[in-house]
Motif scaffolding. Structure first.
Motif, PDB file in Angstrom:
ATOM      1  N   ILE A   1       4.961   6.320 -10.293  1.00  0.00           N
ATOM      2  CA  ILE A   1       6.221   5.716 -10.724  1.00  0.00           C
ATOM      3  C   ILE A   1       6.144   5.282 -12.187  1.00  0.00           C
ATOM      4  O   ILE A   1       7.063   5.517 -12.971  1.00  0.00           O
ATOM      5  CB  ILE A   1       6.606   4.530  -9.813  1.00  0.00           C
ATOM      6  CG1 ILE A   1       6.864   5.045  -8.392  1.00  0.00           C
ATOM      7  CG2 ILE A   1       7.848   3.819 -10.338  1.00  0.00           C
ATOM      8  CD1 ILE A   1       7.071   3.961  -7.364  1.00  0.00           C
ATOM      9  N   THR A   2       5.030   4.659 -12.574  1.00  0.00           N
ATOM     10  CA  THR A   2       4.926   4.204 -13.975  1.00  0.00           C
ATOM     11  C   THR A   2       4.930   5.392 -14.924  1.00  0.00           C
ATOM     12  O   THR A   2       5.421   5.282 -16.046  1.00  0.00           O
ATOM     13  CB  THR A   2       3.652   3.377 -14.210  1.00  0.00           C
ATOM     14  OG1 THR A   2       2.533   4.091 -13.682  1.00  0.00           O
ATOM     15  CG2 THR A   2       3.743   2.028 -13.569  1.00  0.00           C
ATOM     16  N   LYS A   3       4.352   6.503 -14.477  1.00  0.00           N
ATOM     17  CA  LYS A   3       4.291   7.667 -15.358  1.00  0.00           C
ATOM     18  C   LYS A   3       5.647   8.369 -15.450  1.00  0.00           C
ATOM     19  O   LYS A   3       6.126   8.670 -16.537  1.00  0.00           O
ATOM     20  CB  LYS A   3       3.229   8.655 -14.841  1.00  0.00           C
ATOM     21  CG  LYS A   3       2.617   9.486 -15.955  1.00  0.00           C
ATOM     22  CD  LYS A   3       1.405  10.259 -15.482  1.00  0.00           C
ATOM     23  CE  LYS A   3       1.839  11.553 -14.828  1.00  0.00           C
ATOM     24  NZ  LYS A   3       0.772  12.201 -14.084  1.00  0.00           N
TER      25      LYS A   3
ATOM     26  N   PRO B   1      -0.884   5.738   1.912  1.00  0.00           N
ATOM     27  CA  PRO B   1       0.262   5.829   2.829  1.00  0.00           C
ATOM     28  C   PRO B   1      -0.118   5.760   4.309  1.00  0.00           C
ATOM     29  O   PRO B   1       0.615   5.149   5.090  1.00  0.00           O
ATOM     30  CB  PRO B   1       0.894   7.179   2.469  1.00  0.00           C
ATOM     31  CG  PRO B   1      -0.085   7.908   1.648  1.00  0.00           C
ATOM     32  CD  PRO B   1      -0.983   6.910   1.016  1.00  0.00           C
ATOM     33  N   THR B   2      -1.257   6.331   4.696  1.00  0.00           N
ATOM     34  CA  THR B   2      -1.608   6.313   6.126  1.00  0.00           C
ATOM     35  C   THR B   2      -1.895   4.895   6.598  1.00  0.00           C
ATOM     36  O   THR B   2      -1.393   4.446   7.625  1.00  0.00           O
ATOM     37  CB  THR B   2      -2.855   7.192   6.406  1.00  0.00           C
ATOM     38  OG1 THR B   2      -3.486   7.508   5.174  1.00  0.00           O
ATOM     39  CG2 THR B   2      -2.499   8.449   7.147  1.00  0.00           C
TER      40      THR B   2
ATOM     41  N   MET C   1       0.822  -1.220   0.000  1.00  0.00           N
ATOM     42  CA  MET C   1       0.000   0.000   0.000  1.00  0.00           C
ATOM     43  C   MET C   1       0.850   1.263   0.000  1.00  0.00           C
ATOM     44  O   MET C   1       0.370   2.347  -0.313  1.00  0.00           O
ATOM     45  CB  MET C   1      -0.908   0.020   1.230  1.00  0.00           C
ATOM     46  CG  MET C   1      -2.083  -0.906   1.128  1.00  0.00           C
ATOM     47  SD  MET C   1      -3.113  -0.667   2.573  1.00  0.00           S
ATOM     48  CE  MET C   1      -4.476  -1.729   2.198  1.00  0.00           C
ATOM     49  N   ALA C   2       2.121   1.135   0.378  1.00  0.00           N
ATOM     50  CA  ALA C   2       2.972   2.314   0.462  1.00  0.00           C
ATOM     51  C   ALA C   2       3.584   2.689  -0.888  1.00  0.00           C
ATOM     52  O   ALA C   2       4.279   3.694  -0.995  1.00  0.00           O
ATOM     53  CB  ALA C   2       4.086   2.065   1.480  1.00  0.00           C
ATOM     54  N   ILE C   3       3.350   1.862  -1.906  1.00  0.00           N
ATOM     55  CA  ILE C   3       3.976   2.113  -3.215  1.00  0.00           C
ATOM     56  C   ILE C   3       3.009   2.868  -4.127  1.00  0.00           C
ATOM     57  O   ILE C   3       1.915   2.387  -4.419  1.00  0.00           O
ATOM     58  CB  ILE C   3       4.407   0.784  -3.875  1.00  0.00           C
ATOM     59  CG1 ILE C   3       5.392   0.050  -2.962  1.00  0.00           C
ATOM     60  CG2 ILE C   3       5.035   1.041  -5.232  1.00  0.00           C
ATOM     61  CD1 ILE C   3       5.684  -1.371  -3.388  1.00  0.00           C
TER      62      ILE C   3
ATOM     63  N   VAL D   1      13.674   0.878  -8.459  1.00  0.00           N
ATOM     64  CA  VAL D   1      13.808   0.369  -7.090  1.00  0.00           C
ATOM     65  C   VAL D   1      13.972   1.544  -6.126  1.00  0.00           C
ATOM     66  O   VAL D   1      13.341   1.595  -5.065  1.00  0.00           O
ATOM     67  CB  VAL D   1      14.995  -0.614  -6.978  1.00  0.00           C
ATOM     68  CG1 VAL D   1      15.287  -0.938  -5.515  1.00  0.00           C
ATOM     69  CG2 VAL D   1      14.704  -1.897  -7.736  1.00  0.00           C
ATOM     70  N   ASP D   2      14.793   2.519  -6.545  1.00  0.00           N
ATOM     71  CA  ASP D   2      14.960   3.707  -5.700  1.00  0.00           C
ATOM     72  C   ASP D   2      13.636   4.446  -5.535  1.00  0.00           C
ATOM     73  O   ASP D   2      13.323   4.938  -4.448  1.00  0.00           O
ATOM     74  CB  ASP D   2      16.018   4.645  -6.311  1.00  0.00           C
ATOM     75  CG  ASP D   2      17.423   4.083  -6.136  1.00  0.00           C
ATOM     76  OD1 ASP D   2      17.566   3.106  -5.370  1.00  0.00           O
ATOM     77  OD2 ASP D   2      18.364   4.604  -6.762  1.00  0.00           O
ATOM     78  N   ALA D   3      12.861   4.524  -6.612  1.00  0.00           N
ATOM     79  CA  ALA D   3      11.569   5.227  -6.541  1.00  0.00           C
ATOM     80  C   ALA D   3      10.607   4.501  -5.611  1.00  0.00           C
ATOM     81  O   ALA D   3       9.877   5.123  -4.822  1.00  0.00           O
ATOM     82  CB  ALA D   3      10.973   5.359  -7.939  1.00  0.00           C
ATOM     83  N   VAL D   4      10.596   3.168  -5.691  1.00  0.00           N
ATOM     84  CA  VAL D   4       9.715   2.385  -4.825  1.00  0.00           C
ATOM     85  C   VAL D   4      10.115   2.591  -3.357  1.00  0.00           C
ATOM     86  O   VAL D   4       9.273   2.821  -2.488  1.00  0.00           O
ATOM     87  CB  VAL D   4       9.766   0.883  -5.216  1.00  0.00           C
ATOM     88  CG1 VAL D   4       9.205   0.010  -4.109  1.00  0.00           C
ATOM     89  CG2 VAL D   4       9.005   0.644  -6.511  1.00  0.00           C
TER      90      VAL D   4
END
Lengths: 547, 307
Positions: free
Chosen positions: A331-333, A370-371, A324-326, A402-405
């Motif tokens: 990121i795909t955009k 995120p919450t 849920m935090a991703i 990976v860094d973005a995730v």
């Protein structure tokens, strides 16, 4: 020298002038797709195949693309829908989902003129499964056939050379006995490992490898290893996918940017190896001659469930929180220029809803929140080991995402050290660590389908002790639902059962879906009717050359 | 002189064995090559074991190396994973890279030395400043940037040259890549020549030659240049090997299937025979180029003699 340069200049100027006039007339000639040149040859991007072009030894895209051009198996996957349709097979029948009778269409020939018979299939399959031939594309294709473990034991030497489950009845008929029920088995037969082989392969393998002979729409005219291959229409081909062009010239490129430069300069017609840098400008560079559509590939993050601290009820909540935090859509955009689609299940959109794809199955678990994410991770006792690392092979293009995730997870946790990427030097080393159960935290995984079936997205990855079960997931309920699906007598019930099994993954989360990978292709103004099949390979037979 | 050459050639043997062993061990240390054969899928353990046995990967490193060396001396350099003998790869790759190197080397020698002489003879003037600024720019920009920019301008935008090099790598298609490959070294050669020319032009023997009334042209070519070239030749000699090895970047940009391409593939697929085979030939090129440089010293400066 000076004269030559000036001639080049003149040629360049003429080329520009021609291009300019072509542009000005193209507005009115968009309806001229009927005016194609049936003898025109298409040049296409290619990479050097890794292994000899033997169907049972080829498991990467470059070799696979050629095999699909020079061979046609019992079944063929429809380039639009992905559905399996009978090709070389007249019929594939069964009464118990375990014993199959396969009848061939009569009169089919290899491009060297020899007939395609039941032996062409049975001999090829036996040859491929035989352990000393060390073919790296046998599992899981032949494992379901009776007698496989005799020719290909897990350890020790092979007892026989042929599988007891394969029997030739006559020239056009053979029977197959499987070790257990597998209702979708006939739909797997379009895969390249099941292609037939001509007699010449068995009599002189080296000569055949130098210039492979098949029964498909194209034949190999010439092949300079490491440089390129010329494919021309095969006149003995009896199937329905006849080439609409005069042939395909595959050009090996060492670098995707070089191919893109050639495409722009007009020296290349089809480029399905577009690099991330090209994707940023491709729409305007090519005037819309660009396609971006989902392929049968998904990307996931897997967890080592073989490690005790990842195999607790609390860790289950943590995995849910991580998912849920991703922030998948962003990121795909941003990172992938829209060439990935946020995932909503463990399959791929190319299956279609009838084939088992679902846009809702993963639901809230795969939705950015995120919450809730932070809350779940804390409730589950925090990340095992205190910090989440995501391993990836540094020789592939993975660092950025990976860094973005990790960044996304860190933001949700409000802790800049909650997640970090962990590069592993080479792909081989990365695979070794997974294989030897050395992973202690999350790692990247991806799956490219072998055939467009929901079974292929679930069984090899999540069935207990399955060959590609990298997370070492084991759930008896999941296993029994898969068995039930394989025994189903209709495709619809089988798909339903597989989806029920897949629903268990939402709660157990041995891996979390990230996104589906799209296939991309750009083409020159010289060609039309360019499309990608569900495997994201260009449909070469359909491409036409403009007059 | 003959004795010197023989001694140098004999010295090559331990260097050759040492380097091949180091490379062999390094590729070996990269990890298990068999796992990479299976793509994203887990390798079938039975097949992996079979392949390992066929390739002799179960033996200790030293045994594998001994086995490999045995093959080399009988003319068999092993096989790439796609079944092609490495000797065949060498035969297709080296002539291509050699052609590219010849083009680059020609640029380096002709353009580099001419620019250096012009600039060294006109210190402080416009031509000199121009050359110094130009070379500084070339040195400070990475080769791949120069490569992509020139490829885009000359290949894609203006269509003067081919954007990539076609099969067979004809010389006229190698002009642009050759220039890109030569660019940085060319700048160094120009600067090096300029400095030595500037230094030697004040030397006594040049003054003597000029005082004798020799034409300026003869003074430059026969007296000034001959002595000034010794450091330049040293640089060019070591650079010849560097050009062949360093062609990796240029070859990728212009899609040239030479040494760089096969080396890259070999490392990516962890194919020891390919990598060691290619690097071994590179090592020999380096050693021979160095020997040639040392012999050229004696030709250029008769005071240097080898016993």
């Amino acid at each position: 020298m000076r004269g030559a340069t000036q001639a080049k200049f003149a040629a360049g100027a003429i080329a520009i002038a021609l291009a300019a006039t072509a542009c000005s007339s193209s507005g009115s000639s968009s309806s001229s797709s009927s005016g194609s040149n049936a003898n025109g040859v298409v040049t296409a991007w290619w990479g050097d195949p890794q292994n000899p072009l033997i169907p049972t030894d080829t498991n990467e895209v470059n070799g696979g693309a050629v095999l699909n051009m020079i061979f046609e198996g019992l079944q063929h996957y429809n380039p639009k829908t992905g559905a399996a349709e009978l090709a070389n097979a007249q019929s594939i029948t069964t009464n118990d989902q375990q014993h199959f009778t396969i009848t061939l269409k009569p009169g089919w020939k290899f491009s060297d003129g020899t007939p395609v018979t039941a032996h062409s299939y049975v001999d090829a399959w036996n040859w491929g499964a035989y352990l000393p031939h060390a073919q790296n594309n046998t599992d899981p294709f032949f494992t379901s056939i009776q007698g496989y473990s005799d020719v290909h034991p897990a350890s020790g030497t092979a007892k026989t050379q042929t599988m007891s489950g394969l029997k030739v009845v006559n020239d056009n008929t053979f029977t197959v006995a499987l070790t257990q029920k597998f209702s979708l088995w006939p739909d797997t037969l379009g895969y390249s490992a099941f292609y037939p082989l001509p007699q010449s392969f068995f009599t002189n393998q080296a000569a055949w490898e130098a210039k492979p002979v098949g029964n498909g729409p194209y034949l190999i005219n010439s092949w300079t290893k490491g440089s390129g291959m010329q494919l021309r229409p095969n006149t003995t081909y009896s199937g329905t996918y006849k080439p609409k062009n005069g042939g395909i010239d595959l050009k090996v490129y060492t670098d995707s940017n070089a191919a893109y430069a050639d495409l722009q300069a007009g020296n290349l017609d089809i480029d399905n190896g577009l690099s991330n840098t090209a994707l940023k400008t491709v729409q305007s560079d090519l005037n819309g001659r660009y396609l971006n559509q989902p392929a049968g590939i998904n990307q996931t993050i897997s967890f080592p469930l073989n490690q005790a601290n990842w195999n607790t009820p609390g860790a289950k909540l943590v995995r849910e929180g991580i998912s849920m935090a991703i922030d998948r859509p962003t990121i795909t955009k941003v990172i992938f220029q829209g060439t990935r689609t946020p995932a909503t299940d463990w399959t791929s959109p190319v299956l279609g809803t009838e084939g088992g794809y679902s846009s809702t199955l993963c639901g809230d678990v795969c939705t950015y929140n995120p919450t809730k994410a932070k809350q779940l991770i804390q409730q589950g006792g925090g990340i095992p080991g205190g910090q989440l690392t995501i391993s990836y092979n540094a020789d592939g293009p993975h660092k950025e995402w990976v860094d973005a995730v990790c960044n996304s997870i860190n933001n949700a946790m409000g802790n800049t050290n909650a997640c970090v990427g962990k590069p592993v030097g080479t792909f081989a080393d990365f695979r070794n660590q997974i294989q030897n159960k050395q992973m202690t935290s999350a790692f990247r995984t991806g799956w490219q389908m072998d055939y467009p079936l929901i079974q292929d997205f679930l069984q090899p990855l999540f069935y207990t002790n399955a060959a590609s079960n990298d997370s070492h997931y084991s759930n008896s309920q999941f296993d029994s639902l898969v068995n039930q699906a394989n025994a189903a007598s209709s495709k619809a019930t089988a798909v339903q059962d597989f989806q029920n099994a897949e629903k268990l993954l939402v709660t157990d989360l041995p891996s979390i879906p990230l996104w589906y990978q799209n296939g991309t292709v750009g083409w020159s103004s010289k060609v039309s009717n360019v499309s990608l099949d569900p495997f994201s390979v260009p449909v070469y037979t359909n491409i036409t050359v403009n007059k | 002189m003959g004795r010197y050459v023989i001694r140098r050639l004999l010295q090559m043997i331990p260097v050759f064995i040492g380097t091949t062993f180091i490379i062999f061990a390094m590729v070996h240390a990269l990890g298990d090559p068999v796992a990479a054969l299976f793509g994203d899928k887990a390798p079938d353990p039975a097949v992996a074991a079979q392949i390992r046995q066929q390739l002799g990967l179960n033996d200790p490193l030293i045994v594998q190396y001994a086995h490999y060396m045995k093959g080399i001396f009988s003319g068999n350099l092993g096989y790439a994973f796609n079944g092609q003998p490495v000797t065949e790869l060498l035969k297709t790759a080296y002539p291509t890279t050699l052609k590219l190197t010849i083009v680059a080397f020609t640029f380096e020698v002709v353009l580099g030395i001419s620019l250096g002489v012009i600039s060294g003879m006109r210190r402080g003037r416009f031509a000199d400043t121009g050359v110094m600024v130009m070379t500084l720019i070339v040195i400070s920009i990475p080769t791949f940037v120069i490569g992509y920019v020139l490829q885009y301008l000359f290949g894609v935008k203006w269509g003067i040259f081919d954007a990539t090099v076609p099969d067979g790598a004809p010389f006229n298609a190698l002009i642009l890549p050759g220039f890109v490959l030569a660019s940085v070294s060319l700048a160094y050669v120009a600067r090096l020549t300029r400095t030595t020319i500037a230094e030697n032009s004040k030397a006594d023997y040049v003054r003597t030659a000029t005082a004798k009334g020799l034409p300026r042209r003869r003074v430059i070519t026969h007296h000034l240049l001959r002595n000034s070239l010794i450091p330049v030749i040293t640089f060019l000699g070591t650079d010849l090997g560097a050009l062949m090895g360093g062609a990796l970047v240029t070859e990728r940009i212009f899609n040239i299937k030479g040494v760089g391409y096969y080396l890259y593939q070999g490392i990516l697929r962890q194919n020891t025979p390919t990598v060691v085979g290619f690097v071994t030939v590179l090592v020999i090129v380096f050693l021979l180029a160095n020997l040639l440089v040392d012999l050229l010293y004696a030709v250029l400066d008769p005071r240097i003699r080898y016993a």
